[in-house]
Design a protein around this motif. Structure first.
Motif, PDB file in Angstrom:
ATOM      1  N   THR A   1      54.394  21.965  10.221  1.00 43.71           N
ATOM      2  CA  THR A   1      55.281  22.511   9.191  1.00 43.71           C
ATOM      3  C   THR A   1      56.714  22.550   9.699  1.00 43.71           C
ATOM      4  O   THR A   1      56.987  23.017  10.808  1.00 43.71           O
ATOM      5  CB  THR A   1      54.819  23.921   8.788  1.00 43.71           C
ATOM      6  OG1 THR A   1      53.497  23.842   8.246  1.00 43.71           O
ATOM      7  CG2 THR A   1      55.751  24.528   7.761  1.00 43.71           C
TER       8      THR A   1
ATOM      9  N   ASN B   1      54.227  18.728   7.236  1.00 45.44           N
ATOM     10  CA  ASN B   1      54.136  19.594   6.071  1.00 45.44           C
ATOM     11  C   ASN B   1      55.546  19.998   5.653  1.00 45.44           C
ATOM     12  O   ASN B   1      56.187  20.829   6.307  1.00 45.44           O
ATOM     13  CB  ASN B   1      53.291  20.834   6.384  1.00 45.44           C
ATOM     14  CG  ASN B   1      53.204  21.780   5.208  1.00 45.44           C
ATOM     15  OD1 ASN B   1      53.134  21.356   4.055  1.00 45.44           O
ATOM     16  ND2 ASN B   1      53.222  23.073   5.475  1.00 45.44           N
ATOM     17  N   ILE B   2      56.041  19.401   4.583  1.00 43.32           N
ATOM     18  CA  ILE B   2      57.416  19.586   4.137  1.00 43.32           C
ATOM     19  C   ILE B   2      57.514  20.899   3.368  1.00 43.32           C
ATOM     20  O   ILE B   2      56.872  21.076   2.334  1.00 43.32           O
ATOM     21  CB  ILE B   2      57.859  18.432   3.223  1.00 43.32           C
ATOM     22  CG1 ILE B   2      57.616  17.081   3.896  1.00 43.32           C
ATOM     23  CG2 ILE B   2      59.316  18.582   2.812  1.00 43.32           C
ATOM     24  CD1 ILE B   2      57.569  15.919   2.914  1.00 43.32           C
TER      25      ILE B   2
ATOM     26  N   THR C   1      60.437  24.218   2.152  1.00 41.55           N
ATOM     27  CA  THR C   1      61.861  24.475   1.917  1.00 41.55           C
ATOM     28  C   THR C   1      62.275  25.892   2.288  1.00 41.55           C
ATOM     29  O   THR C   1      63.440  26.240   2.104  1.00 41.55           O
ATOM     30  CB  THR C   1      62.230  24.212   0.441  1.00 41.55           C
ATOM     31  OG1 THR C   1      61.558  25.161  -0.394  1.00 41.55           O
ATOM     32  CG2 THR C   1      61.858  22.786   0.029  1.00 41.55           C
TER      33      THR C   1
ATOM     34  N   THR D   1      52.946  18.254   1.469  1.00 38.60           N
ATOM     35  CA  THR D   1      53.799  19.292   0.899  1.00 38.60           C
ATOM     36  C   THR D   1      52.919  20.466   0.519  1.00 38.60           C
ATOM     37  O   THR D   1      51.720  20.325   0.297  1.00 38.60           O
ATOM     38  CB  THR D   1      54.583  18.823  -0.350  1.00 38.60           C
ATOM     39  OG1 THR D   1      53.649  18.469  -1.379  1.00 38.60           O
ATOM     40  CG2 THR D   1      55.480  17.661  -0.040  1.00 38.60           C
TER      41      THR D   1
ATOM     42  N   THR E   1      52.918  23.271  -2.354  1.00 40.27           N
ATOM     43  CA  THR E   1      53.642  23.612  -3.576  1.00 40.27           C
ATOM     44  C   THR E   1      52.703  23.842  -4.744  1.00 40.27           C
ATOM     45  O   THR E   1      51.552  23.410  -4.732  1.00 40.27           O
ATOM     46  CB  THR E   1      54.617  22.480  -3.950  1.00 40.27           C
ATOM     47  OG1 THR E   1      55.428  22.893  -5.047  1.00 40.27           O
ATOM     48  CG2 THR E   1      53.877  21.222  -4.357  1.00 40.27           C
TER      49      THR E   1
ATOM     50  N   GLY F   1      58.513  21.682  -7.376  1.00 37.43           N
ATOM     51  CA  GLY F   1      57.663  21.177  -6.302  1.00 37.43           C
ATOM     52  C   GLY F   1      56.703  20.101  -6.765  1.00 37.43           C
ATOM     53  O   GLY F   1      56.381  19.178  -6.022  1.00 37.43           O
TER      54      GLY F   1
ATOM     55  N   ALA G   1      56.511  16.536  -5.151  1.00 40.85           N
ATOM     56  CA  ALA G   1      55.256  16.050  -4.590  1.00 40.85           C
ATOM     57  C   ALA G   1      54.843  14.721  -5.211  1.00 40.85           C
ATOM     58  O   ALA G   1      54.338  13.828  -4.518  1.00 40.85           O
ATOM     59  CB  ALA G   1      54.150  17.090  -4.789  1.00 40.85           C
TER      60      ALA G   1
ATOM     61  N   ALA H   1      54.762  13.206  -1.753  1.00 42.61           N
ATOM     62  CA  ALA H   1      53.613  13.722  -1.002  1.00 42.61           C
ATOM     63  C   ALA H   1      52.450  12.743  -0.972  1.00 42.61           C
ATOM     64  O   ALA H   1      52.141  12.084  -1.961  1.00 42.61           O
ATOM     65  CB  ALA H   1      53.155  15.044  -1.590  1.00 42.61           C
TER      66      ALA H   1
END
Length: 461
Positions: free
Chosen positions: A106, A135-136, A138, A228, A230, A235, A239, A243
């Motif tokens: 992450t 693992n994106i 924000t 990702t 979300t 999101g 994604a 993603a």
């Protein structure tokens, strides 16, 4: 050959004491307080590889949970993701003692610039021979924003817009900056790499200005597997574009199914296939050789589970313990919603509190014998529509050991888990079975071979 959907099996970890099962670090024999020791991570990696896990999924935050009761005191007292260490730095130690285990790391796009992160992740992809994913996230904690010089949390949709540009920079570096044959290793002419085949990226956007070129040569996957986490509207769009694996959840399985359907449609809208995205969710599994043994474990976990820890983790901005339990939520001033649930004004404070700390209320939770656990996991795969789980740890290492000893053989016998690793496979190959690199239809591949990179001072055509 079985045509059953094979489970993606990850262990959910974090480089801290209390990750997501608050209060349980106190269990006899739990090793959570050893997270600072490299030996903890080495033993964990060997255990997971011996048990056939696909990856260890490493969570992270870059701030404290300090909303509940107006401070971080509850989090600090309970070790709730503080202290915590950088997840990236334990990966080389785990990779050195394994050959197959993957690593989902992450990292937030909101506060640190993309150029340095691109190099770190490419380095890890080299060192692990293609076993890393990103693992994106924000970052949602207000304290995280203040830790990086801002007065408050960045607006949700702005964070995702910035993340979209962040990814664009990384694709240019990972996919476009170095041609496939840039490294020639010509010892006679003293030429290691061909400068004509290495490209600056000259990115200039709303948030980032990066000249390049990428300092790291192409790694096995070039772009690591993109996760990702979300369920939001912004999101979902993000994604659908980026993603490959979505780590998602929700209060009910119906909510989860709607999220899956929405992201699959977003992928199609982005020019991809609906099945280009896999879905992984957190799952709680308590297994025993008998139902009674499993029930006894659940009872012990419930006894030590900390409602206050879960309230702090939820970012609650009011204190339910300050009101009589019969008080209606509608009579409590201010916003009562939490990160995990919307409050019902007709419910009482006592009813609101009832779910916090109850480990069985998770929508993907099962307790029982190995066969009962396997039955439920198969239903999650076939009926709910997920592709894999991030296994919650109630006890380190007993949760993983129990799953490996009792559940893995049953799932293998039913064709839901591989019986062995394929030698030398990358993480992307393991998940999708279609090679090491991003598929051509993914947005990030538009920069391959230096295509669509602007010249100095010019935008994209």
């Amino acid at each position: 050959m079985s045509d059953k959907k094979r489970l993606i099996l990850n262990l959910f970890e974090m480089n801290c004491v209390s990750h997501i099962t608050h209060g349980l670090w106190r269990l006899p024999g739990n090793n959570r307080d050893r997270f600072n020791d490299i030996e903890y991570w080495i033993r964990l990696a060997r255990l997971l590889e011996d048990g056939g896990f696909d990856a260890v999924f490493l969570a992270d935050v870059i701030g404290t949970y300090d909303t509940f009761r107006g401070s971080a005191d509850t989090s600090i007292r309970e070790g709730l993701q503080i202290p915590n260490n950088d997840p990236v730095l334990v990966v080389p130690a785990m990779a050195a003692v394994t050959e197959h285990l993957g690593f989902g790391i992450t990292f937030s796009t909101t506060y640190e610039p993309p150029f340095a992160w691109a190099r770190r992740l490419s380095t890890l992809d080299h060192l692990t021979k293609g076993r890393v994913g990103w693992n994106i996230v924000t970052s949602y904690l207000p304290n995280a924003a203040r830790n990086f010089g801002l007065d408050g949390e960045v607006d949700h949709d702005t964070r995702f817009a910035k993340a979209d540009e962040y990814l664009d920079v990384l694709y240019k570096l990972w996919e476009g900056s170095w041609d496939e044959d840039a490294i020639v290793e010509d010892r006679e002419r003293n030429v290691f790499a061909d400068p004509e085949k290495i490209h600056p990226i000259f990115h200039e956007g709303d948030w980032f200005k990066v000249e390049g070129p990428h300092l790291t040569s192409p790694s096995r996957q070039r772009t690591p597997v993109l996760f990702t986490a979300t369920a939001s509207a912004a999101g979902t769009t993000f994604a659908g574009k980026h993603a490959e694996v979505v780590f998602t959840g929700g209060p009910t399985t119906e909510f989860l199914q709607r999220t899956i359907a929405g992201i699959r449609q977003a992928a199609v809208d982005a020019g991809r296939r609906a099945d280009d995205v896999r879905f992984v969710t957190t799952a709680g599994v308590v297994v025993g050789r008998t139902e009674e043994e499993a029930a006894a474990k659940v009872a012990e976990f419930q006894r030590l589970s900390s409602p206050e820890g879960y309230l702090a983790h939820a970012g609650l901005n009011w204190d339910p313990y300050a009101y009589p339990p019969e008080t209606l939520l509608g009579d409590v001033p201010g916003d009562k919603d939490s990160r995990w649930r919307v409050s019902d004004p007709d419910k009482t404070v006592g009813e609101f509190l009832a779910g916090f700390g109850d480990i069985t209320r998770h929508p993907l939770f099962v307790s029982g014998t190995p066969e009962q656990v396997a039955d439920r996991i198969e239903r999650w795969l076939d009926d709910v529509g997920i592709d894999g789980i991030n296994l919650l740890q109630y006890h380190s290492y007993a949760t993983a050991e129990d799953f490996i000893e009792l559940v893995v053989p049953v799932l293998r016998a039913r064709g839901r888990l591989r019986t062995s690793y394929d030698k030398g496979e990358s993480l992307r190959q393991r998940i999708f079975g279609a090679g090491d690199r991003l598929p051509d239809r993914h947005y990030g591949t538009r920069y391959r071979g230096g295509a669509n990179l602007p010249e100095r001072g010019k935008g994209l055509e």
